[in-house]
Design an enzyme around this catalytic site. Sequence first.
Site, PDB file in Angstrom:
ATOM      1  N   LYS A 163      -2.320  -2.386   7.738  1.00 44.34           N
ATOM      2  CA  LYS A 163      -3.756  -2.557   7.954  1.00 44.34           C
ATOM      3  C   LYS A 163      -4.116  -3.999   8.234  1.00 44.34           C
ATOM      4  CE  LYS A 163      -6.758  -2.554   4.595  1.00 44.34           C
ATOM      5  NZ  LYS A 163      -7.594  -2.144   3.454  1.00 44.34           N
ATOM      6  N   HIS A 182      -2.976 -10.386   2.809  1.00 41.76           N
ATOM      7  CA  HIS A 182      -4.429 -10.545   2.838  1.00 41.76           C
ATOM      8  C   HIS A 182      -4.801 -11.663   3.816  1.00 41.76           C
ATOM      9  CE1 HIS A 182      -4.660  -8.371  -1.139  1.00 41.76           C
ATOM     10  NE2 HIS A 182      -5.684  -7.862  -0.501  1.00 41.76           N
ATOM     11  N   ARG A 230       0.850  -1.174   0.000  1.00 36.52           N
ATOM     12  CA  ARG A 230       0.000   0.000   0.000  1.00 36.52           C
ATOM     13  C   ARG A 230       0.897   1.238   0.000  1.00 36.52           C
ATOM     14  NH1 ARG A 230      -2.148  -3.685   3.467  1.00 36.52           N
ATOM     15  NH2 ARG A 230      -4.285  -4.344   3.042  1.00 36.52           N
ATOM     16  N   ARG A 284      -0.494  -2.561  -5.924  1.00 36.70           N
ATOM     17  CA  ARG A 284      -0.954  -3.739  -5.177  1.00 36.70           C
ATOM     18  C   ARG A 284      -1.927  -4.560  -6.015  1.00 36.70           C
ATOM     19  NH1 ARG A 284      -1.116  -5.505   0.123  1.00 36.70           N
ATOM     20  NH2 ARG A 284      -3.052  -6.350   0.955  1.00 36.70           N
ATOM     21  N   TYR A 330      -9.913  -9.878  -7.704  1.00 37.60           N
ATOM     22  CA  TYR A 330      -8.816  -9.756  -8.648  1.00 37.60           C
ATOM     23  C   TYR A 330      -8.842 -10.908  -9.652  1.00 37.60           C
ATOM     24  CZ  TYR A 330      -6.847  -6.404  -5.307  1.00 37.60           C
ATOM     25  OH  TYR A 330      -6.649  -5.337  -4.479  1.00 37.60           O
ATOM     26  N   HIS A 340      -3.131   2.473  -5.294  1.00 41.10           N
ATOM     27  CA  HIS A 340      -3.508   1.072  -5.113  1.00 41.10           C
ATOM     28  C   HIS A 340      -3.248   0.234  -6.367  1.00 41.10           C
ATOM     29  CE1 HIS A 340      -5.434  -1.948  -2.635  1.00 41.10           C
ATOM     30  NE2 HIS A 340      -6.199  -2.307  -3.634  1.00 41.10           N
TER      31      HIS A 340
END
Length: 322
Positions: A191, A297, A163, A274, A306, A271
């Site tokens: 995050k 993730h 990120r 990523r 994705y 973004h």
Amino acid sequence: MTDAIQTLDEATLAQRADALSARAVELAKASVSPNTLRAYESGARHFAAFCTSIGVPSLPAEPRTIAQYVAQLVEDGRASSTIDQRLAAIRWAHRVAGHESPTAHAIVERVIAGARRERTRAPKAKRALLAADVRRLGRREAVTMRDHRDRAVLLLGFAGGFRRSELAGLDVADLRFDEGSGLAVLLRSSKTDQTGEGRRVAIPTGRRGSCPVEAVRTWLDVAGIEEGPVFRRLRRGGRVGEERMAPRTVAVIVKRAAADTGADPDAFGGHSLRRGLVTSAVRAGRSDAEIMTTTGHRSREMLDRYREDAGRYDDAASAGLL
């Protein structure tokens, strides 16, 4: 002798006051349920990581910082409910520490109102900057200091699926170069790191001319950076400053790179790196476990999005016919 006793008494009183203050904080935390406490602490850590990435204090925070944080959440595509939860966590953290909450400031309320209006519109996801484009951009000759920095940002950002706040928050101490193997990057806060323990991301060496490890090492060498922030603001004339690069600069770099490929820069953002890694890895047949180890993730839900993008044309009736 009397002075010594008085000093001892003062020290004892100070220790007692500190202990009571700590106990008061414990009681304040106990005023909410364990689940709410976990949510507040997670939100407070996320906000603290953002503040670290732009070099400002998180406690107490300035209203301007809260406004910038809300803008970051909106740009990251966060839902209104998520923004509200993060603001609640910031209010809680300030009150527990005995500070006035800056979330009630007029400028913050206006930004929040604008965010809610914008969130009513369907979010437009940024396009992925794919591996072929990143390789082509990486092979371009770097002449200026900005060329070297931006090249390192693009290649490292893509290779790690980072990120923009993670890239901006990197310090030299977070990098470990392993000769002949690659680069180990320590993310001290992220995050997806709910426990705040940090995690290491392995960046393998790449092809000649588009190797992220080489790009980062070259940037540090030409910029004369030995400690402190890895990616920094550039002053007039291309001089490297001491200040950490702002997270939004990553989006500027990506947009500029997209324009260089002939694409619409407005369709890309921070973004895109990523998203580009995950999309490219899915197309290359990488497993979910491999991808999630790199990106951090915690669920496959986002990967499925994705994957849908990556395989959009595979099942079309005309696939392979023309």
